[in-house]
Motif scaffolding. Structure first.
Motif, PDB file in Angstrom:
ATOM      1  N   ALA A  71       0.836  -1.212   0.000  1.00 54.38           N
ATOM      2  CA  ALA A  71       0.000   0.000   0.000  1.00 54.38           C
ATOM      3  C   ALA A  71       0.863   1.251   0.000  1.00 54.38           C
ATOM      4  N   GLN A  72       1.937   1.219   0.811  1.00 52.85           N
ATOM      5  CA  GLN A  72       2.840   2.376   0.869  1.00 52.85           C
ATOM      6  C   GLN A  72       3.505   2.637  -0.469  1.00 52.85           C
ATOM      7  N   LEU A  73       3.938   1.577  -1.169  1.00 49.06           N
ATOM      8  CA  LEU A  73       4.604   1.751  -2.457  1.00 49.06           C
ATOM      9  C   LEU A  73       3.649   2.319  -3.506  1.00 49.06           C
ATOM     10  N   MET A  74       2.404   1.857  -3.500  1.00 43.45           N
ATOM     11  CA  MET A  74       1.425   2.386  -4.456  1.00 43.45           C
ATOM     12  C   MET A  74       1.147   3.859  -4.193  1.00 43.45           C
ATOM     13  N   ALA A  75       0.927   4.209  -2.912  1.00 47.85           N
ATOM     14  CA  ALA A  75       0.655   5.614  -2.585  1.00 47.85           C
ATOM     15  C   ALA A  75       1.877   6.486  -2.861  1.00 47.85           C
ATOM     16  N   ALA A  76       3.069   5.958  -2.577  1.00 49.74           N
ATOM     17  CA  ALA A  76       4.297   6.713  -2.831  1.00 49.74           C
ATOM     18  C   ALA A  76       4.487   6.959  -4.326  1.00 49.74           C
ATOM     19  N   GLY A  77       4.227   5.928  -5.141  1.00 48.78           N
ATOM     20  CA  GLY A  77       4.362   6.094  -6.584  1.00 48.78           C
ATOM     21  C   GLY A  77       3.410   7.150  -7.121  1.00 48.78           C
ATOM     22  N   LEU A  78       2.164   7.153  -6.623  1.00 52.73           N
ATOM     23  CA  LEU A  78       1.191   8.149  -7.066  1.00 52.73           C
ATOM     24  C   LEU A  78       1.638   9.559  -6.688  1.00 52.73           C
ATOM     25  N   ALA A  79       2.042   9.745  -5.435  1.00 49.08           N
ATOM     26  CA  ALA A  79       2.452  11.079  -4.981  1.00 49.08           C
ATOM     27  C   ALA A  79       3.724  11.535  -5.685  1.00 49.08           C
ATOM     28  N   GLU A  80       4.706  10.642  -5.802  1.00 50.00           N
ATOM     29  CA  GLU A  80       5.989  11.014  -6.390  1.00 50.00           C
ATOM     30  C   GLU A  80       5.843  11.371  -7.866  1.00 50.00           C
ATOM     31  N   ASN A  81       5.099  10.552  -8.614  1.00 49.68           N
ATOM     32  CA  ASN A  81       4.931  10.836 -10.043  1.00 49.68           C
ATOM     33  C   ASN A  81       4.089  12.088 -10.273  1.00 49.68           C
ATOM     34  N   SER A  82       3.096  12.320  -9.418  1.00 46.98           N
ATOM     35  CA  SER A  82       2.303  13.557  -9.539  1.00 46.98           C
ATOM     36  C   SER A  82       3.186  14.779  -9.315  1.00 46.98           C
ATOM     37  N   LEU A  83       4.062  14.708  -8.310  1.00 47.16           N
ATOM     38  CA  LEU A  83       4.972  15.812  -8.040  1.00 47.16           C
ATOM     39  C   LEU A  83       5.887  16.059  -9.238  1.00 47.16           C
ATOM     40  N   ARG A  84       6.418  15.005  -9.821  1.00 53.64           N
ATOM     41  CA  ARG A  84       7.321  15.163 -10.957  1.00 53.64           C
ATOM     42  C   ARG A  84       6.608  15.788 -12.154  1.00 53.64           C
ATOM     43  N   ILE A  85       5.397  15.355 -12.416  1.00 54.21           N
ATOM     44  CA  ILE A  85       4.652  15.887 -13.567  1.00 54.21           C
ATOM     45  C   ILE A  85       4.364  17.375 -13.372  1.00 54.21           C
ATOM     46  N   VAL A  86       3.906  17.744 -12.172  1.00 54.28           N
ATOM     47  CA  VAL A  86       3.585  19.151 -11.900  1.00 54.28           C
ATOM     48  C   VAL A  86       4.844  20.012 -12.007  1.00 54.28           C
ATOM     49  N   ALA A  87       5.946  19.575 -11.383  1.00 54.21           N
ATOM     50  CA  ALA A  87       7.175  20.366 -11.402  1.00 54.21           C
ATOM     51  C   ALA A  87       7.756  20.466 -12.803  1.00 54.21           C
ATOM     52  N   ALA A  88       7.725  19.379 -13.567  1.00 50.66           N
ATOM     53  CA  ALA A  88       8.248  19.421 -14.942  1.00 50.66           C
ATOM     54  C   ALA A  88       7.427  20.363 -15.799  1.00 50.66           C
ATOM     55  N   THR A  89       6.117  20.350 -15.625  1.00 53.96           N
ATOM     56  CA  THR A  89       5.258  21.259 -16.396  1.00 53.96           C
ATOM     57  C   THR A  89       5.575  22.710 -16.073  1.00 53.96           C
ATOM     58  N   LEU A  90       5.777  23.003 -14.794  1.00 58.21           N
ATOM     59  CA  LEU A  90       6.104  24.368 -14.387  1.00 58.21           C
ATOM     60  C   LEU A  90       7.412  24.833 -15.014  1.00 58.21           C
TER      61      LEU A  90
END
Length: 581
Positions: A71-90
């Motif tokens: 569960a931790q790995l799934m939630a971590a992957g979602l949060a980490e990839n969302s952060l990367r997408i938002v920051a890369a777009t910015l």
């Protein structure tokens, strides 16, 4: 701006997402693997009878830990990839905004291929490291916890097995500077390959006409060899350091067996204790390896930020990570409307306009002239006289060194922002078309209901060509318009200007690829447009005969001006330009 300041500014953009990613992917990620070691110690001690307790609870705990880990790995992957997408777009939005703000002829400080490499690879490197910036917190917590548990019970053993890990960490840290140099060389070599491929694919005809295929292939092989060598050094050193870090667990296990063998024989060091040590040591070795990787990535992130700052070309470094809306969810905002045309053009005055190409003496110097509404002015001169440079400096496509441009008497602070449709439209010497339909190349985002395509096609003498195209306006033009002839390409670019109905039309040698009849019809239709004001670079007789004024350039200066007949009588240069060739 230092890498840490840039990363901190990125982290604050979506702070809640950054903290969620840090908690799940940087703290819990490291802590949860410590739990099985404690359970396994109890389990093995139960097997040898040291702890009289049912093994069912042990197995249940292991299953529960595994479920929590998943569960931790799934939630971590979602949060980490969302952060990367938002920051890369910015970051990419800020880069693109700066490039579009730059003078058009000097928008990129490097080649397009190299710029694409930076947009893709360097932005990815920065945002990946951003998602790892809290890793040291989790790593410190897990190392302190593990070493504390082990040292409290077995201080001598703990010292013996963790010394190799510390030594590996020191080696990795010492090697990061060399790794950073290798990474920079590898990125630059990859950019050179991308650059050559982009230029070669965009100039296939020129390469074939010159018979230069073998030379281009040889150059590509040379650049690929350099890229291969630099990438090999980069990857080899990185893999070597990673191998040292991750194999430290095996070294520590061997040291543990040597030190603990006698204690295990006498019962002072149980099988459960050994299982706990091996479990913790393996995970700590991974953590140390990850920290070594973290250090190498920090060096590489510094390189990537420097390369991205170069693309910002003179803007404050903080602008690279400036906060702005990014539209990843929901509908984007409507596009910005075209600027209001304001009062129609009555006069355009150019006063003392000067521009020198960087590192060279060529350019234009002290050019002064005035355009009146409805006039047709031609700039003429030999190759290298500064004709195209004059147009670019006037339009703000290169930053003038001196001079003023006035629209109806008002000085323009930013000609590049002001001299755009519907006030002014420009067709360069080599128009740029896109691999889209003819309609889309003409409109370029202009709403169909706001455009008079039929009138624009007629003005560009393009209606007969469109009627002969297999799909009419929906005909695909190919990369850079390669399915069109040179004359058709120039007239499509002219139609792109006419559909915007600007006050001022600026042409750079528009008719150079047109036959005499088509050129005559084009100029007739331009003049039929009421109130059209034209500034034209040309040496063609049809344009020169129609000119209200000819500006004759030589060495970047206006050396003569007037009507064609007067210049032919007074200027040997004019006679040489218009003489049959």
């Amino acid at each position: 701006m230092s890498p840490w300041r840039a990363l901190a500014r990125l982290a604050r953009y979506k702070l809640w997402l950054y903290l969620a990613s840090g908690l799940l992917a940087s703290v819990m990620f490291y802590l949860i693997p410590l739990l099985p070691g404690l359970v396994m110690r109890r389990f093995f001690d139960r097997l040898v009878g040291k702890v009289p307790e049912s093994a069912d609870w042990v197995l249940a705990l292991l299953v529960g830990i595994a479920v929590a880990r998943a569960a931790q790995l799934m939630a971590a992957g979602l949060a980490e990839n969302s952060l990367r997408i938002v920051a890369a777009t910015l970051v990419r939005a800020n880069l693109l905004e700066r490039i579009l703000q730059r003078p058009g002829a000097r928008a990129l400080p490097s080649s397009p291929g190299e710029a694409l490499s930076r947009f893709r690879d360097d932005v990815e490197a920065v945002v990946n490291f951003l998602s790892w910036t809290l890793d040291p917190l989790g790593q410190v917590i897990v190392v302190a916890t593990a070493v504390g548990v082990l040292a409290r019970a077995y201080p001598g053993f703990t010292l013996a097995v963790f010394v190799p890990l510390v030594a590996v960490l020191a080696v990795v840290n010492l090697a990061t500077r060399r790794l950073r140099a290798y990474r920079r060389a590898s990125r630059e070599a990859a950019g050179a390959v991308s650059d050559l491929l982009g230029e070669a694919l965009g100039a296939v005809t020129a390469i074939q006409v010159a018979g230069a295929e073998p030379a281009v292939v040889a150059r590509l092989r040379s650049l690929n060899a350099a890229r291969r060598n630099t990438a090999l050094k980069d990857q080899l050193l990185g893999a070597t350091l990673g191998g040292l870090a991750h194999n430290a667990a095996s070294i520590g296990t061997a040291a543990l067996l040597l030190v603990a063998a006698q204690s295990m024989r006498t019962g002072g060091f149980s099988v459960g204790d050994f299982a706990l040590f091996v479990s913790y040591m393996d995970w700590i070795a991974n953590v140390v390896g990850m920290f070594g990787f973290y250090l190498t990535q920090y060096r590489q992130t510094g390189v990537s930020l420097e390369r991205l700052a170069d693309l910002m070309a003179g803007a404050p470094p903080a602008d690279l990570v400036r906060h702005r809306p990014v539209y990843l969810w929901g509908a984007p905002p409507p596009p910005m409307p075209a600027p209001e045309p304001g009062p129609p053009l009555q006069s355009l005055a150019v006063e003392g306009l000067t521009y020198r190409h960087p590192g060279a003496e060529r350019g234009v110097d002290g050019v002064t002239f005035t355009l009146r509404r409805g006039s047709f002015t031609v700039i003429a001169g030999e190759v290298g006289a500064g004709k195209t440079t004059l147009l670019r400096a006037l339009l703000g496509l290169v930053p003038p060194d001196a001079g003023t441009v006035r629209w109806n008497g008002a000085a323009l602070g930013d000609p590049a922002a002001f001299l755009v449709p519907p006030r002014c439209a420009y067709t360069p010497q080599v128009p740029r078309l896109f691999s889209e339909s003819l309609r889309e190349n003409i409109l370029l985002g202009l709403p169909v209901d706001a455009a008079d395509l039929a009138t624009a096609l007629h003005a560009a003498v393009l209606e007969d060509d469109v009627a002969g195209f297999p799909a009419g306006l929906d005909t695909q033009l190919g990369p850079r318009g390669t399915r069109l002839s040179g004359g058709q390409l120039q007239r499509v670019a002219a139609a792109r200007m006419f559909v915007r109905d600007p006050d001022l039309l600026v042409f750079d040698d528009l008719s150079s690829a047109l036959d005499v009849d088509t050129e005559a019809r084009l100029w007739e239709r331009v003049f039929a447009r009421g109130g059209a004001t034209c500034l034209v670079v040309s040496h063609r007789r049809a344009a020169l005969r129609r000119a209200d004024e000819i500006l004759l350039l030589d060495g970047g200066r206006i050396v003569a001006r007037g009507r064609l007949d007067d210049l032919l009588a007074a200027s040997p240069l004019m006679r040489r330009l218009i003489s049959p060739r």
